[in-house]
Design a protein around this motif. Sequence first.
Motif, mmCIF file in Angstrom:
data_model
loop_
_atom_site.group_PDB
_atom_site.id
_atom_site.type_symbol
_atom_site.label_atom_id
_atom_site.label_comp_id
_atom_site.label_asym_id
_atom_site.label_seq_id
_atom_site.Cartn_x
_atom_site.Cartn_y
_atom_site.Cartn_z
ATOM 1 N N ASP A 124 0.798 -1.226 0.000
ATOM 2 C CA ASP A 124 0.000 0.000 0.000
ATOM 3 C C ASP A 124 0.836 1.285 0.000
ATOM 4 O O ASP A 124 0.329 2.355 -0.323
ATOM 5 N N GLU A 125 2.102 1.152 0.372
ATOM 6 C CA GLU A 125 2.967 2.341 0.335
ATOM 7 C C GLU A 125 3.202 2.790 -1.108
ATOM 8 O O GLU A 125 3.580 3.926 -1.362
ATOM 9 N N LEU A 126 3.011 1.866 -2.040
ATOM 10 C CA LEU A 126 3.156 2.228 -3.464
ATOM 11 C C LEU A 126 1.818 2.693 -4.029
ATOM 12 O O LEU A 126 1.740 3.722 -4.697
ATOM 13 N N SER A 127 0.783 1.923 -3.751
ATOM 14 C CA SER A 127 -0.559 2.282 -4.206
ATOM 15 C C SER A 127 -1.565 1.394 -3.489
ATOM 16 O O SER A 127 -1.291 0.213 -3.245
ATOM 17 N N LYS A 128 -2.708 1.969 -3.173
ATOM 18 C CA LYS A 128 -3.709 1.215 -2.397
ATOM 19 C C LYS A 128 -4.740 0.543 -3.303
ATOM 20 O O LYS A 128 -4.994 0.998 -4.407
ATOM 21 N N LYS A 129 -5.326 -0.522 -2.743
ATOM 22 C CA LYS A 129 -6.453 -1.230 -3.381
ATOM 23 C C LYS A 129 -6.150 -1.721 -4.804
ATOM 24 O O LYS A 129 -6.981 -1.610 -5.708
ATOM 25 N N LYS A 130 -4.957 -2.217 -4.965
ATOM 26 C CA LYS A 130 -4.614 -2.742 -6.295
ATOM 27 C C LYS A 130 -4.607 -4.269 -6.272
ATOM 28 O O LYS A 130 -4.309 -4.884 -5.248
ATOM 29 N N ASN A 131 -4.975 -4.861 -7.401
ATOM 30 C CA ASN A 131 -4.849 -6.319 -7.544
ATOM 31 C C ASN A 131 -4.383 -6.647 -8.957
ATOM 32 O O ASN A 131 -4.227 -5.768 -9.806
ATOM 33 N N LEU A 132 -4.166 -7.932 -9.191
ATOM 34 C CA LEU A 132 -3.714 -8.364 -10.522
ATOM 35 C C LEU A 132 -4.869 -8.867 -11.375
ATOM 36 O O LEU A 132 -4.894 -8.651 -12.584
ATOM 37 N N SER A 133 -5.825 -9.523 -10.719
ATOM 38 C CA SER A 133 -6.877 -10.188 -11.497
ATOM 39 C C SER A 133 -7.688 -9.213 -12.351
ATOM 40 O O SER A 133 -8.086 -9.542 -13.462
ATOM 41 N N GLY A 134 -7.885 -8.000 -11.831
ATOM 42 C CA GLY A 134 -8.673 -7.015 -12.576
ATOM 43 C C GLY A 134 -7.976 -6.535 -13.832
ATOM 44 O O GLY A 134 -8.597 -5.905 -14.695
ATOM 45 N N LYS A 135 -6.705 -6.795 -13.919
ATOM 46 C CA LYS A 135 -5.952 -6.325 -15.089
ATOM 47 C C LYS A 135 -5.385 -7.494 -15.887
ATOM 48 O O LYS A 135 -4.436 -7.318 -16.663
#
Lengths: 481, 324
Positions: A124-135
Amino acid sequence: MNYLNISKVSFKKASLGSILACSLTFALSSSLYAAGHENGYGPFPVTVKGYSGSATNSVSYGGQIARHLLHNNLKKLASGGNPNDPTNAPMKKMIVNFSGKDAGRKILSPTSKDKFPIKQKMVDELSKKKNLSGKTYQGVMPAWPGNMTGVQVLNHMIKKAGKTSGGVDTRNGYNYPQLISKFAMGAVFYNQACDNYLDEKLNADTKPNNKPYKKGAAYTGKEHVWDEAFGYWGAAAHTMSLSAKDSYNVAKGKSLKAADHNKDGMVDLASEMTYAHAYYASSFDKGGKTNYLKTVTGAFIDGRKLITSANGNKLSESQIIQLKSYAGEICDNWEAVIAESVFKYAGSVYGDIEKIEKGMASGSSIDKALSNYIKHWGELKGFAMALQAGKENLGQTATKLNRMMGFGPLMPNLSQVVGVDSSGNFIKDQGSSFGYYKLHMIKIQKIMVEAFGVTARSKDKMSGMAALSKSLSTKTSAEND
Amino acid sequence: MDIILEFINRLYTTFADPQKRVFLGYLIAAICISFFWLMIIKNKNIYESMKIIFDKKVFFSKSSFSDYSMLVINTLLLIFLSPILISQLAIANLIYELLHLQTIINPLRMEINYMWLLPFIFTFCYFVFDDFTKFITHTIMHKIPILWAIHKTHHSARTLTPITVFRTHPLEGIIFILRSAITQGIVIALFYYVYGNNISLVTILGANVFSFWFHLAGSNLRHSHIRISYWPWLEKIIISPAQHQVHHSTKKRHFNKNFGVTFAIWDRIFGSLKVSNQHEEIKFGICEKEEIYENNIIYLYISPFIEIYKIIKNFLQQNILKLR
């Protein structure tokens, strides 16, 4: 005797002048050299019209770096599979990193070492609420059994990895950490960059440059589209000032000096690290035959400079054409990097089979050779699948590749996975022979040369023969005996 | 312009590359051997030896001028023909791939303690196999009428000089180039399949070490008027210059003898060996009587086509008649 008739005073003046001239030249060339080394990806000024925030740098690709770290986590966790865990915890941990968005996910790789301290500890220090499956690639992936889409394939692999000891299935020949990692790099990073950001999102009216990417953002639509694609490439922002070997050592956590561009004594994962395909590009480039890393990174920088030069105005038709030309250069070279990897691992698989054959013939243990074989095959398969997750439909090339590789490696008992049943379990059948399978590896290398023009050609199975042939050949002449 | 440069480069390579038979170093070695032969064995003085070796009647004969012309013309022709001919690497690749589909010949699967010898074994095997395929090709060039029509160009030489090797019809040149490609392809593929990267060619100045010594030992004298012969027992193992000169003889009893290049064993096995005889006079050519056109350069290039046409026409006529 003064042959040149120069007085002492004149000589002193001339000497002083020469020293000054030399010093000036040296200072000028030093500053030019330094300026050349500042040719990094950012910072770039804010060009959004009417921007009222405090940001001075419009570069932003934290979400992509977060996904690189989620990918690293996934690979690490895939090797923790445990068939005896009734709670299925290994799989759940992977799912958290693949499709979860929750806060609190630790960075598992890279982590701080004494000689290579890392600035961030949490994703989360890089970016919050990110995942791989959505992309992840949404198209069907024919290289994997079951007629699944890219997302389904990764879910299938994750599910299997969680229930496999150490993530390595020695019965069917699957090394899940390698399969998941290599395919995810293509299905997410390569696909998103080349089949999305550098494709339809480059059209003038999509994410236009005369509007902020979103309300209040410090970057325009086009600036951010370009930054996101760069983020997926995985190169450190200061790559152009590094050698390929430096970039490689940065990815391996071996050179703080090369990584720490801002000299704060630690590695900032947001901009100072080398990831994914940029790392593979560096690994090929350090051999000296190719220049993928700087070609792609340089094109990204040139493209970003072009967008910045529009100063927040809509890009003209000629600017869009130029930008698309950079995008073409980026994706062609990116594709070649993946093809080089396929080439390399086809050679590794060939070599591993030879070792297995030797072991079987001599009656010695083949455990190590088999383990390497399964690992290298996983890398080969993963990269081959990644290649098929790009913008282009590879058509016959993909068909040949998939048929020759098969759904699984040919095992020493000559069995091979040929499909999956309705529950997702692998179905096996009798395969051909190791001779045939080795021939397929040679043909895969040939396809990579013919279809993608690979030039680094690591682990080239035919290079020895070509060298031998060269040593025998001479200019032809019509001679008698 | 590129063609001119390539032409000059090819001509230069012919004499400057130790892989080539008429490399200047080999020619000098041949001259030295000739001096040795004439002065020590034949008791000639240096002046006489020089006169014999550099005989104007040989080097300035009509036949030799045809040889020189053919060297130049063929060099030019091959600039255009070479790129369309299959390479030894393409053949090696094909054979290497096919080897994967069989189980009789297998890659080496055990440690061997003669690994260091492999380059020498490979180099020697290649040299021997190359010599054998040269023998076979040369034999069929004499035995099959259509091929003889082509090979006759070479045998029409009345004087022999090292340049006579280039008195070769381009069609025959293509056959020899393909032979070389197939030979190399087979040896490379087989050895590479079995021994992998452990093999390499042992060379001196870039040339196969065995070819180098063979050429340095006077291979160019086989096409010369210096009749160097070996002891009879040695001529049953290695072809001497005099034995090859017998092959070029107009005498009927010498026809179809000594097809070999380096080794005489092939001729022994196939019954075509003839040891040399220093007392026997030899005239070079196809027949005793000299034809007016036999050194005409146009005739040398065109006549094989005419002869092939006649052979095919006769063949068809005879077979059509038979069918009727």
